[in-house]
Design an enzyme around this catalytic site. Structure first.
Site, PDB file in Angstrom:
ATOM      1  CE  LYS A  23      -3.747  -0.460   2.417  1.00 44.63           C
ATOM      2  NZ  LYS A  23      -4.377  -0.712   3.722  1.00 44.63           N
ATOM      3  NE  ARG A  93      -5.155   3.505   3.716  1.00 38.67           N
ATOM      4  CZ  ARG A  93      -5.185   3.744   2.408  1.00 38.67           C
ATOM      5  NH1 ARG A  93      -4.515   4.784   1.904  1.00 38.67           N
ATOM      6  NH2 ARG A  93      -5.839   2.944   1.605  1.00 38.67           N
ATOM      7  N   GLY A 102      -8.240  -8.360   5.914  1.00 40.24           N
ATOM      8  CA  GLY A 102      -8.732  -8.625   7.255  1.00 40.24           C
ATOM      9  C   GLY A 102      -7.657  -8.683   8.320  1.00 40.24           C
ATOM     10  CG  MET A 104      -5.008  -3.803  12.361  1.00 40.71           C
ATOM     11  SD  MET A 104      -3.976  -2.438  12.807  1.00 40.71           S
ATOM     12  CE  MET A 104      -4.821  -1.098  12.048  1.00 40.71           C
ATOM     13  NE  ARG A 335      -6.173  -4.142  -3.583  1.00 40.36           N
ATOM     14  CZ  ARG A 335      -6.681  -4.287  -2.383  1.00 40.36           C
ATOM     15  NH1 ARG A 335      -5.921  -4.554  -1.376  1.00 40.36           N
ATOM     16  NH2 ARG A 335      -7.963  -4.162  -2.176  1.00 40.36           N
ATOM     17  CG  HIS A 457     -13.705 -45.395  -9.643  1.00 38.50           C
ATOM     18  ND1 HIS A 457     -14.921 -45.174 -10.253  1.00 38.50           N
ATOM     19  CD2 HIS A 457     -12.962 -46.119 -10.512  1.00 38.50           C
ATOM     20  CE1 HIS A 457     -14.906 -45.755 -11.437  1.00 38.50           C
ATOM     21  NE2 HIS A 457     -13.737 -46.347 -11.615  1.00 38.50           N
ATOM     22  NE  ARG A 563      -5.579 -44.350 -16.919  1.00 41.76           N
ATOM     23  CZ  ARG A 563      -5.827 -43.068 -17.142  1.00 41.76           C
ATOM     24  NH1 ARG A 563      -6.624 -42.709 -18.145  1.00 41.76           N
ATOM     25  NH2 ARG A 563      -5.287 -42.147 -16.394  1.00 41.76           N
ATOM     26  NE  ARG A 619      -1.963 -48.871 -18.246  1.00 41.33           N
ATOM     27  CZ  ARG A 619      -2.478 -48.202 -17.217  1.00 41.33           C
ATOM     28  NH1 ARG A 619      -1.689 -47.535 -16.400  1.00 41.33           N
ATOM     29  NH2 ARG A 619      -3.776 -48.172 -17.025  1.00 41.33           N
ATOM     30  CD  GLU A 746       3.058 -48.381 -13.285  1.00 40.13           C
ATOM     31  OE1 GLU A 746       2.171 -47.585 -12.952  1.00 40.13           O
ATOM     32  OE2 GLU A 746       2.906 -49.248 -14.153  1.00 40.13           O
ATOM     33  CB  SER A 765       5.652 -43.330 -19.658  1.00 38.35           C
ATOM     34  OG  SER A 765       4.633 -42.473 -19.203  1.00 38.35           O
ATOM     35  N   GLY A 767       4.876 -43.414 -14.287  1.00 35.45           N
ATOM     36  CA  GLY A 767       3.486 -43.502 -13.840  1.00 35.45           C
ATOM     37  C   GLY A 767       3.450 -42.979 -12.419  1.00 35.45           C
ATOM     38  CB  THR A 768       3.730 -39.559 -11.105  1.00 38.08           C
ATOM     39  OG1 THR A 768       2.731 -39.012 -11.954  1.00 38.08           O
ATOM     40  CG2 THR A 768       5.104 -39.295 -11.651  1.00 38.08           C
ATOM     41  CG  ASN A 769      -1.810 -41.402 -10.844  1.00 35.53           C
ATOM     42  OD1 ASN A 769      -1.440 -40.277 -10.575  1.00 35.53           O
ATOM     43  ND2 ASN A 769      -2.799 -41.657 -11.689  1.00 35.53           N
ATOM     44  CG  ASP A 770       0.321 -47.652  -9.740  1.00 33.16           C
ATOM     45  OD1 ASP A 770      -0.222 -47.920  -8.663  1.00 33.16           O
ATOM     46  OD2 ASP A 770      -0.155 -47.979 -10.844  1.00 33.16           O
ATOM     47  CB  CYS A 832       1.178 -40.942 -18.146  1.00 31.21           C
ATOM     48  SG  CYS A 832       1.765 -42.554 -17.623  1.00 31.21           S
ATOM     49  CE1 TYR A 852       4.774 -38.733 -22.519  1.00 26.78           C
ATOM     50  CE2 TYR A 852       6.857 -39.111 -23.661  1.00 26.78           C
ATOM     51  CZ  TYR A 852       5.737 -39.598 -23.004  1.00 26.78           C
ATOM     52  OH  TYR A 852       5.569 -40.940 -22.819  1.00 26.78           O
TER      53      TYR A 852
END
Ligand code: ADP
Ligand code: MG
Ligand code: MG
Length: 879
Positions: A23, A93, A102, A104, A335, A457, A563, A619, A746, A765, A767-770, A832, A852
């Site tokens: 400010k 201020r 919020g 002050m 701002r 799911h 899949r 896959r 994975e 590739s 498989g970052t979930n598993d 993926c 990628y």
């Protein structure tokens, strides 16, 4: 000489945000560029920090510098602090580097006491105004500086107003009376007489701003927004201007462009005869800024000019506060304006067209996640508001997959499919969903579940399809038998219409109006700029030709994950799949597989056709087999009947497939190793599709991917099989087919032994979930019990299934990539999984040199933008 703690507005500028707060830097910059700003000064954030180091004492020299600066303000305003004949009043201020709503509240009209009050009334010849100013000061000072519960003041005020009158209707006498009551409350609650010495008031107020930095609200806000505690807050002391001097006075807030649409016209609100936060606080209904043009034309023009000037100066949309005192305009704050995703894109493109910023700056101006709002239907805020007023609001669940939808309530997936075929729009409502509900989810406009988290799911599948989903709406009590659900005392029956917003989790009764996403010219233009900068390719996870088409239209450069099992659920295929699973002998299994093969081939042809010229990663079968089998008695009997076997036989087969821990059980490449004929069939379908497409002139780039490999030997067995089938198909068709065989990484062991795996794998590739599941040892299906609490209690910063855990899982990604490339330097590596479309994860993938990312079709633009920003970040650092 003590340190410089105090800067006059005329001494600062926009670059001093750290020292002066946002400010303070903003008003200083406005002052410097000749915009009318009431004179004042800023106490630095360093002073605040020193105050804390000093055991909450003002730093040496601070107060003297404040007194000095007050003299300057007195000179500039020709008023005198505490002088009844011509009193100077100030606001106090707070203002940290980052705006903290919020934290002050602002104290206005400081410097009033019975003498200066009389003086102000005399001088302005407006006793009512003076009484109103005093009332506000005592109220704000009592609440903010002396810590009295603000409700108590509001109560007195509301009593005085009654039901019909507004604050402007209160007379001088009434206001005076109210102020006296305020003082009594203060005396009672704070145990002090209201301070009358203006300098004592000022000292207190400055201390209160410093103290608010370590107040509960401020600390909580900083935790939530990841702002450091040691930044400190600035304190701005500024001469007052008055928007409450009558009908030629006003106060307001405005944006230089519309923050929800990006429309390049002033957008805002104002209130006549009002002060401070009245506009925001909803004391009266404010009027749109456009009406100011008719009411005070000259001031409006002046404001419009300043807004343009500030926007050009800052090269971005400004969010401004102003006050008009007796026809004279004063600017109080400016701002950067917050905006919606749609507005952000339009504004970025417009500013480039206007020559204000360049393309790289434009690309950096839009939060990747904000694009989500552009990619799904929405319900307008006004429409929701009206529905709430009409009592149609039902509940809020988790915002599991964005987008708005309306439709009639259906509980049964088969019925959903049937009704959709007949052209009805339905919303599938389930306690939770399972893989066998898939066809119903495909058919529905949206999914609503009573149980399950953000990675349930329903949530994962819905996001994959880009379909709205509200999950885990715990207040829903679903009664499948009665065909209805109850929520907060309301009953919604099968066939009733509901509407939901998967971006917010809100659920409404009835059909609300939704608007389709408009992938306007601006959006396309913007994305084309992003593409100029990014290095990372973006592919999509797509299982059907339709998904592929959507992905393509959003700019996917190939399919990173198909899949194949999702194809198994369509239509009657599931029967053949189930036959294959329960088969006792190789012959029976081959017979069932023979039925599936042409269907899979058809799907793959569709994918290759759609992705003509682009790579398609397919896959081989991955999930545990029991996921394909029916579980209820009725379903089992029906299937047994269809297959011509005894229900008891089918049941015992299903029993035998049950696993204690299916996520770590008979799944992934283990299926194809034990049942090679499955992999063989899938490979055959892939290569026959490739050959057929090639014969039609389609450019095919199939990449066959083996899941859940932990050891090179597993990959070797499967890769050999795939290559053998490829050779056979080439022989049979006479077509030469270019293809690759690679693997998912994975499992931690695969990442650790990536140098060996790369001897066979032609691509990786992640498989970052598993990989997240196996690295953390947390089952995705069961994490809903504790993971949300982990995040809430900050044991984990984010849900690692949504945001890639760079410290742990990320290390495996980096190390796996390095080890893989040590064997095969040009190894193509991608990821993926849910993370492929999450901005911070995409940036990480850029950083560790992946080729990628692959994500759900609807996240492709988000990933494209995140990748561009990651590349631009490098460029900026290299400079
Ligand atoms: P916030 O950080 O909550 O926006 P501000 O410090 O901007 O708080 O103050 C809130 C409001 O008080 C401003 O919008 C403005 O209308 C009013 N205000 C603050 N200082 C002055 C002043 N010197 N003269 C007139 N009004 C002021
Ligand atoms: Mg403000
Ligand atoms: Mg997997």
């Amino acid at each position: 000489m003590s340190k410089k703690w105090v800067y006059l507005f005329s001494e600062g500028d926009a670059s001093m945000r750290d020292l002066l707060g946002g400010k303070g830097a903003g008003v200083a910059e406005m002052t410097r560029s000749g915009v009318p700003v009431p004179p004042g000064f800023t106490i630095t954030t360093e002073a605040c920090n020193t105050y804390y180091e000093n055991n909450k004492q003002f730093p040496d020299g601070l107060w003297d510098q404040v007194l000095e600066a007050m003299k300057d303000v007195e000179a500039k305003t020709s008023k005198k602090f505490g002088d009844p004949s011509n009193p100077l009043l100030v606001s106090v201020r707070s203002g940290a580097k980052f705006s903290m709503p919020g934290m002050m509240d602002t104290v206005l009209n400081l410097g009033l006491n019975p003498e200066t009050l009389a003086g102000l009334a005399n001088l302005t010849d407006n006793p009512r105004f003076a009484a109103d100013a005093y009332r506000r000061f005592v109220q704000l000072f009592g609440k903010i500086v002396l810590g009295v519960d603000g409700e108590k003041f509001e109560h007195v005020l509301n009593e005085a107003k009654g039901d019909t009158r507004q604050d402007t209707d209160l007379s001088t006498e009434e206001l005076t009376d109210i102020t006296e009551k305020f003082k009594q409350i203060i005396k009672q609650d704070a145990g002090v007489d209201f301070p009358t010495d203006p300098y004592e008031q000022l000292r207190y107020a400055i201390g209160a701003v410093f103290s608010s930095w370590m107040g509960r609200r401020a600390i909580d806000y900083r935790r939530l927004n990841k702002i450091a505690d040691n930044l400190g807050t600035g304190v701005n002391v500024q001469s007052m201007v008055f928007g409450n001097m009558g009908n030629d006075s006003a106060t307001g807030v405005a944006f230089s462009r519309n923050p929800s649409t990006g429309d390049p016209a002033l957008y805002g609100e104002y209130l006549v005869n009002a002060q401070g936060e009245d506009v925001v606080a909803g004391v009266r209904t404010p009027r749109p800024i456009s009406e100011l043009k008719a009411e005070m034309g000259t001031v409006y023009d002046q404001f419009a000019t300043i807004a343009k000037q500030l926007e050009a100066h800052y090269k971005d949309v400004q969010d401004m506060e102003f006050t008009i005192e007796k026809g004279k305009l004063w600017m109080l704050q400016t701002r950067t304006g917050k905006r919606t995703g749609g507005a952000a894109v339009k504004i970025a493109v417009d500013l480039v067209k206007e020559g204000v910023i360049d393309e790289a700056t434009a690309v950096n101006r839009v939060e990747p996640a904000a694009l989500d709002q552009l990619l799904h239907p929405t319900i307008a805020a006004a429409e929701k508001e009206a529905a709430r007023k009409a009592g149609k609001f039902l509940t809020t669940g988790l915002p599991a997959s964005p987008g708005a939808a309306t439709g009639t309530v259906v509980f049964d997936p088969d019925e959903a499919e049937q009704l959709a075929k007949e052209g009805y729009k339905v919303i599938l409502v389930r306690t939770e969903t399972a893989p066998e509900d898939f066809h119903g989810m495909v058919a529905a406009q949206a999914i609503l579940t009573a149980r399950g988290g953000m990675t349930s799911h329903a949530a994962v599948v819905a996001r994959g399809m880009g379909k709205p989903c509200v999950a885990g709406a715990g207040e829903l009590k679903i009664d499948y038998k009665a065909g209805e659900f109850n929520v907060n005392g309301k009953t919604i029956k099968h066939g009733d219409a509901i509407s939901l917003d998967g971006g917010t989790g809100e659920v409404f009764a009835g059909s609300l109006d939704t608007s389709e996403p408009t992938l306007t010219g601006d959006f396309a233009t913007f994305m084309s700029w992003a593409d100029k900068f990014r290095k990372l390719s973006v592919r999509a996870n797509a299982d059907t030709p339709h998904d592929a088409q959507v992905a393509h239209s959003f700019g996917a450069q190939g399919i990173g994950l198909c899949r194949t099992e999702h194809m198994f659920f369509e239509g009657d295929r599931i029967d053949a799949v189930r036959e294959m699973i329960v088969a006792d002998t190789l012959e029976e299994r081959r017979a069932a597989l023979a039925k599936i093969e042409p269907l899979q081939q058809g799907d793959f042809e569709g994918l290759f056709q759609e992705m003509d010229g682009l790579p398609v990663t397919i896959r081989t079968l991955d999930p545990p087999l029991h996921e394909f089998l029916p579980h209820g008695d009725e379903e089992i009997a029906a299937l047994a009947n269809k297959m011509g076997i005894a229900p008891s036989k089918l049941r015992s087969k299903i029993e035998s497939l049950r696993e204690a821990n299916p996520m770590l059980g008979f799944r992934g490449c283990r299926l194809g190793i034990i049942y090679p004929e499955i992999t063989e069939m899938q490979a055959r379908a892939i290569f026959k599709a490739a050959a057929a497409c090639k014969a039609r002139g389609v450019h095919i780039h199939p990449e066959v991917m083996i899941p859940l490999v932990g050891d090179l030997s597993e990959l070797k067995v499967q890769a050999d099989l795939v290559r053998k089938v490829a050779s056979e198909v080439m022989e049979e068709t006479g077509q030469q087919l270019e293809y690759m065989v690679g693997t998912m990484i994975e499992l931690p062991r695969a990442a650790l032994t990536a140098n060996k795996i790369a001897e066979v794998a032609e691509f990786f590739s992640f498989g970052t979930n598993d990989l997240t599941q196996t690295t953390f040892g947390m089952s995705r299906d069961d994490a809903g019990r504790f993971l949300p609490l982990y995040v809430e209690r900050k044991l984990l910063k984010d849900d690692p299934f949504q945001v890639l855990d760079q410290d742990g899982v990320g290390q495996l990604v980096q190390l796996g990539t390095e080890r893989g490339r040590s064997t095969r330097p040009n190894l193509k590596v991608g990821i993926c999984g849910e993370h492929g479309g999450e901005p911070s994860s995409v940036m990480f993938c850029h950083k560790v040199g992946l080729n990628y990312v692959s994500c759900s079709p609807y996240r492709v633009p988000i990933a494209r933008l995140a990748a561009a920003q990651a590349a631009l970040g490098d460029a900026a650092r290299d400079k």
